[in-house]
Write a protein that holds these residues in place. Structure first.
Motif, PDB file in Angstrom:
ATOM      1  N   VAL A 109      14.186  -8.123  13.340  1.00  0.00           N
ATOM      2  CA  VAL A 109      13.842  -8.474  11.955  1.00  0.00           C
ATOM      3  C   VAL A 109      12.470  -7.923  11.566  1.00  0.00           C
ATOM      4  CG1 VAL A 109      15.318 -10.507  11.896  1.00  0.00           C
ATOM      5  CG2 VAL A 109      12.954 -10.751  12.635  1.00  0.00           C
ATOM      6  N   VAL A 110      11.526  -7.862  12.506  1.00  0.00           N
ATOM      7  CA  VAL A 110      10.222  -7.267  12.210  1.00  0.00           C
ATOM      8  C   VAL A 110      10.371  -5.777  11.974  1.00  0.00           C
ATOM      9  CG1 VAL A 110       7.911  -6.792  13.103  1.00  0.00           C
ATOM     10  CG2 VAL A 110       8.925  -9.038  13.463  1.00  0.00           C
ATOM     11  N   ARG A 111      11.236  -5.135  12.750  1.00  0.00           N
ATOM     12  CA  ARG A 111      11.467  -3.693  12.568  1.00  0.00           C
ATOM     13  C   ARG A 111      12.019  -3.411  11.178  1.00  0.00           C
ATOM     14  NH1 ARG A 111      11.134   0.360  11.197  1.00  0.00           N
ATOM     15  NH2 ARG A 111      11.770   2.391  12.035  1.00  0.00           N
ATOM     16  N   GLU A 112      12.909  -4.253  10.692  1.00  0.00           N
ATOM     17  CA  GLU A 112      13.472  -4.047   9.362  1.00  0.00           C
ATOM     18  C   GLU A 112      12.416  -4.244   8.276  1.00  0.00           C
ATOM     19  OE1 GLU A 112      16.832  -6.560   8.857  1.00  0.00           O
ATOM     20  OE2 GLU A 112      18.030  -5.585  10.431  1.00  0.00           O
ATOM     21  N   ASP A 116       7.745   2.199   6.782  1.00  0.00           N
ATOM     22  CA  ASP A 116       6.584   3.075   6.637  1.00  0.00           C
ATOM     23  C   ASP A 116       5.799   2.727   5.372  1.00  0.00           C
ATOM     24  OD1 ASP A 116       7.255   4.348   8.937  1.00  0.00           O
ATOM     25  OD2 ASP A 116       8.190   6.082   7.966  1.00  0.00           O
ATOM     26  N   GLU A 117       6.504   2.371   4.321  1.00  0.00           N
ATOM     27  CA  GLU A 117       5.841   2.044   3.055  1.00  0.00           C
ATOM     28  C   GLU A 117       4.954   0.806   3.189  1.00  0.00           C
ATOM     29  OE1 GLU A 117       6.970   0.881  -1.585  1.00  0.00           O
ATOM     30  OE2 GLU A 117       8.550   1.263  -0.114  1.00  0.00           O
ATOM     31  N   VAL A 118       5.475  -0.230   3.816  1.00  0.00           N
ATOM     32  CA  VAL A 118       4.705  -1.456   4.002  1.00  0.00           C
ATOM     33  C   VAL A 118       3.486  -1.207   4.888  1.00  0.00           C
ATOM     34  CG1 VAL A 118       4.748  -3.749   5.089  1.00  0.00           C
ATOM     35  CG2 VAL A 118       6.629  -3.028   3.604  1.00  0.00           C
ATOM     36  N   LEU A 119       3.689  -0.517   5.990  1.00  0.00           N
ATOM     37  CA  LEU A 119       2.595  -0.257   6.924  1.00  0.00           C
ATOM     38  C   LEU A 119       1.528   0.652   6.302  1.00  0.00           C
ATOM     39  CD1 LEU A 119       4.777   0.233  10.120  1.00  0.00           C
ATOM     40  CD2 LEU A 119       3.306  -1.722   9.596  1.00  0.00           C
ATOM     41  N   GLU A 120       1.934   1.580   5.465  1.00  0.00           N
ATOM     42  CA  GLU A 120       0.976   2.456   4.803  1.00  0.00           C
ATOM     43  C   GLU A 120       0.169   1.703   3.753  1.00  0.00           C
ATOM     44  OE1 GLU A 120       2.877   5.949   3.344  1.00  0.00           O
ATOM     45  OE2 GLU A 120       3.424   6.669   5.347  1.00  0.00           O
ATOM     46  N   GLN A 121       0.779   0.716   3.094  1.00  0.00           N
ATOM     47  CA  GLN A 121       0.031  -0.109   2.145  1.00  0.00           C
ATOM     48  C   GLN A 121      -1.132  -0.802   2.839  1.00  0.00           C
ATOM     49  OE1 GLN A 121       2.674  -2.907   0.271  1.00  0.00           O
ATOM     50  NE2 GLN A 121       3.924  -1.318  -0.704  1.00  0.00           N
ATOM     51  N   PHE A 122      -0.851  -1.360   3.993  1.00  0.00           N
ATOM     52  CA  PHE A 122      -1.891  -2.048   4.757  1.00  0.00           C
ATOM     53  C   PHE A 122      -2.924  -1.046   5.271  1.00  0.00           C
ATOM     54  CE2 PHE A 122      -2.072  -6.239   7.281  1.00  0.00           C
ATOM     55  CZ  PHE A 122      -3.461  -6.225   7.294  1.00  0.00           C
ATOM     56  N   ILE A 143      -4.489 -13.059  17.901  1.00  0.00           N
ATOM     57  CA  ILE A 143      -3.986 -11.889  17.176  1.00  0.00           C
ATOM     58  C   ILE A 143      -5.123 -11.209  16.437  1.00  0.00           C
ATOM     59  CG2 ILE A 143      -2.386 -11.092  15.388  1.00  0.00           C
ATOM     60  CD1 ILE A 143      -0.640 -13.501  16.025  1.00  0.00           C
ATOM     61  N   ALA A 144      -5.973 -12.013  15.808  1.00  0.00           N
ATOM     62  CA  ALA A 144      -7.124 -11.455  15.093  1.00  0.00           C
ATOM     63  C   ALA A 144      -8.061 -10.740  16.057  1.00  0.00           C
ATOM     64  CB  ALA A 144      -7.854 -12.564  14.349  1.00  0.00           C
ATOM     65  N   LEU A 145      -8.295 -11.330  17.219  1.00  0.00           N
ATOM     66  CA  LEU A 145      -9.158 -10.696  18.218  1.00  0.00           C
ATOM     67  C   LEU A 145      -8.572  -9.370  18.698  1.00  0.00           C
ATOM     68  CD1 LEU A 145     -10.377 -13.616  20.536  1.00  0.00           C
ATOM     69  CD2 LEU A 145     -11.747 -12.262  18.941  1.00  0.00           C
ATOM     70  N   ASN A 146      -7.274  -9.360  18.958  1.00  0.00           N
ATOM     71  CA  ASN A 146      -6.618  -8.124  19.402  1.00  0.00           C
ATOM     72  C   ASN A 146      -6.674  -7.064  18.307  1.00  0.00           C
ATOM     73  OD1 ASN A 146      -4.689  -6.782  21.455  1.00  0.00           O
ATOM     74  ND2 ASN A 146      -3.594  -6.607  19.509  1.00  0.00           N
ATOM     75  N   PHE A 147      -6.450  -7.486  17.048  1.00  0.00           N
ATOM     76  CA  PHE A 147      -6.519  -6.569  15.908  1.00  0.00           C
ATOM     77  C   PHE A 147      -7.916  -5.964  15.814  1.00  0.00           C
ATOM     78  CE2 PHE A 147      -5.282  -6.235  11.118  1.00  0.00           C
ATOM     79  CZ  PHE A 147      -4.914  -4.905  11.308  1.00  0.00           C
ATOM     80  N   GLN A 148      -8.931  -6.788  15.996  1.00  0.00           N
ATOM     81  CA  GLN A 148     -10.311  -6.312  15.968  1.00  0.00           C
ATOM     82  C   GLN A 148     -10.549  -5.253  17.043  1.00  0.00           C
ATOM     83  OE1 GLN A 148     -13.279  -8.970  17.623  1.00  0.00           O
ATOM     84  NE2 GLN A 148     -14.735  -8.455  16.002  1.00  0.00           N
ATOM     85  N   ASN A 246      -0.064  -4.642  15.395  1.00  0.00           N
ATOM     86  CA  ASN A 246      -0.079  -3.473  16.278  1.00  0.00           C
ATOM     87  C   ASN A 246       0.455  -2.245  15.548  1.00  0.00           C
ATOM     88  OD1 ASN A 246      -1.039  -5.044  18.358  1.00  0.00           O
ATOM     89  ND2 ASN A 246       0.905  -5.180  19.445  1.00  0.00           N
ATOM     90  N   LEU A 247       1.550  -2.426  14.806  1.00  0.00           N
ATOM     91  CA  LEU A 247       2.130  -1.319  14.048  1.00  0.00           C
ATOM     92  C   LEU A 247       1.181  -0.840  12.951  1.00  0.00           C
ATOM     93  CD1 LEU A 247       5.792  -2.641  13.716  1.00  0.00           C
ATOM     94  CD2 LEU A 247       5.036  -0.673  15.064  1.00  0.00           C
ATOM     95  N   VAL A 248       0.494  -1.790  12.311  1.00  0.00           N
ATOM     96  CA  VAL A 248      -0.486  -1.419  11.285  1.00  0.00           C
ATOM     97  C   VAL A 248      -1.584  -0.558  11.892  1.00  0.00           C
ATOM     98  CG1 VAL A 248      -2.292  -2.313   9.760  1.00  0.00           C
ATOM     99  CG2 VAL A 248      -0.059  -3.422   9.808  1.00  0.00           C
ATOM    100  N   THR A 249      -2.081  -0.960  13.056  1.00  0.00           N
ATOM    101  CA  THR A 249      -3.125  -0.179  13.723  1.00  0.00           C
ATOM    102  C   THR A 249      -2.637   1.226  14.039  1.00  0.00           C
ATOM    103  OG1 THR A 249      -3.982  -2.203  14.750  1.00  0.00           O
ATOM    104  CG2 THR A 249      -4.701  -0.108  15.680  1.00  0.00           C
ATOM    105  N   MET A 250      -1.411   1.329  14.507  1.00  0.00           N
ATOM    106  CA  MET A 250      -0.830   2.634  14.836  1.00  0.00           C
ATOM    107  C   MET A 250      -0.762   3.531  13.601  1.00  0.00           C
ATOM    108  SD  MET A 250       2.961   3.439  16.401  1.00  0.00           S
ATOM    109  CE  MET A 250       2.841   1.982  17.446  1.00  0.00           C
ATOM    110  N   HIS A 251      -0.287   2.991  12.497  1.00  0.00           N
ATOM    111  CA  HIS A 251      -0.161   3.771  11.272  1.00  0.00           C
ATOM    112  C   HIS A 251      -1.534   4.113  10.692  1.00  0.00           C
ATOM    113  CE1 HIS A 251       4.190   3.961  10.084  1.00  0.00           C
ATOM    114  NE2 HIS A 251       4.233   3.224  11.178  1.00  0.00           N
TER     115      HIS A 251
END
Length: 267
Positions: A109-112, A116-122, A143-148, A246-251
């Motif tokens: 469900v997260v993959r759906e 690309d559009e959502v991740l690029e917005q972020f 999660i916030a610490l890992n994102f940082q 994680n996906l946001v960071t990748m994009h």
């Protein structure tokens, strides 16, 4: 109650084990279901500090005094929740299987949702703002610490405070040049201090919410909400938000690389 529990664990994780704040936090966590009968004198004695030190500790966590904190503590006495309760109720041979099944379903469900559009917005928001704050409590805080940490690998530095009053002060003091990313599975992060946050002022930070709450299609004071689908179980909450960031960071890394390559080409 979440504000208090988050604050206590934040103190444990950020102060020396021989400090007075550490001893007070440890005493309160150890006795949190007995606090109906515990006085400020008991806390001072059990933590080997003075009553005035206990009062200063309460103010550090955002309470006027111990009595104000104690009012919050009473909520904990109405019931006790253990992590993974929904799995502990199953026969032993089914617990692991059900946990993994929920994880697999959550990944789909997260993959759906994470197109690309959502991740690029972020990612564009991360690229736009230099000053960034990450705010979260309880299970969302790692999660916030890992994102940082992940963002720092691309030289994108974000502020991440562990105690809620420190997060609140940061949000209050920042202007329109700042991006605040709130990670909250329930989406109720602002409930503790929304009464004195003026979301209508022009010079306020741009507020983004990452949440699992499917009902928050739009919510004050957020400018943008990313609603990560998940089932109501501890396998998908907050793990689904971890995968999404994680996906946001990748994009973001990809977008940053393409930008730098274009600069070199134009140069």
């Amino acid at each position: 109650m979440k504000k208090l529990r988050n604050g206590l664990y934040a103190v444990l994780n950020s102060t020396s084990s021989d400090s007075s704040d550490y001893r007070i936090a440890k005493y309160l966590i150890s006795n949190i279901y007995k606090l109906k009968k515990i006085s400020v004198e008991d806390i001072a004695k059990g933590s080997f500090v003075s009553k005035s030190t206990v009062s200063r500790f309460c103010r550090r966590l955002g309470y006027e005094d111990y009595q104000s904190m104690r009012q919050t503590m009473h909520v904990a006495l109405t019931g006790r929740y253990h992590r993974y309760d929904e799995y502990l109720a199953l026969p032993k041979e089914d617990m692991t299987r059900e946990y993994f099944r929920h994880h697999v379903e959550m990944l789909h469900v997260v993959r759906e949702y994470a197109t690309d559009e959502v991740l690029e917005q972020f990612s564009k928001l991360l690229l736009k703002y230099e000053n960034i704050g990450l705010c979260a409590q309880m299970h969302a805080y790692p999660i916030a610490l890992n994102f940082q940490m992940e963002l720092s690998s691309y030289d994108k530095i974000a502020n991440c405070f562990n105690i809620l009053p420190e997060q609140e002060n940061f949000i209050q003091q920042c202007g329109s040049e700042t991006l605040i990313i709130v990670i909250s599975s329930s989406g109720r992060y602002f409930e503790d201090f929304q009464s004195y946050f003026d979301y209508t002022k022009q010079n306020r930070p741009y507020l983004v919410l990452v949440t699992n709450n499917q009902r928050l299609k739009a919510s004050r004071p957020y400018d943008k909400i990313f609603i990560i689908p998940s089932d109501n179980n501890t396998a998908s909450q907050p793990m689904s938000m971890q995968i999404f960031t994680n996906l946001v960071t990748m994009h973001f890394g990809k977008m940053l690389r393409e930008k730098n390559e274009n600069i070199l080409t134009d140069g």
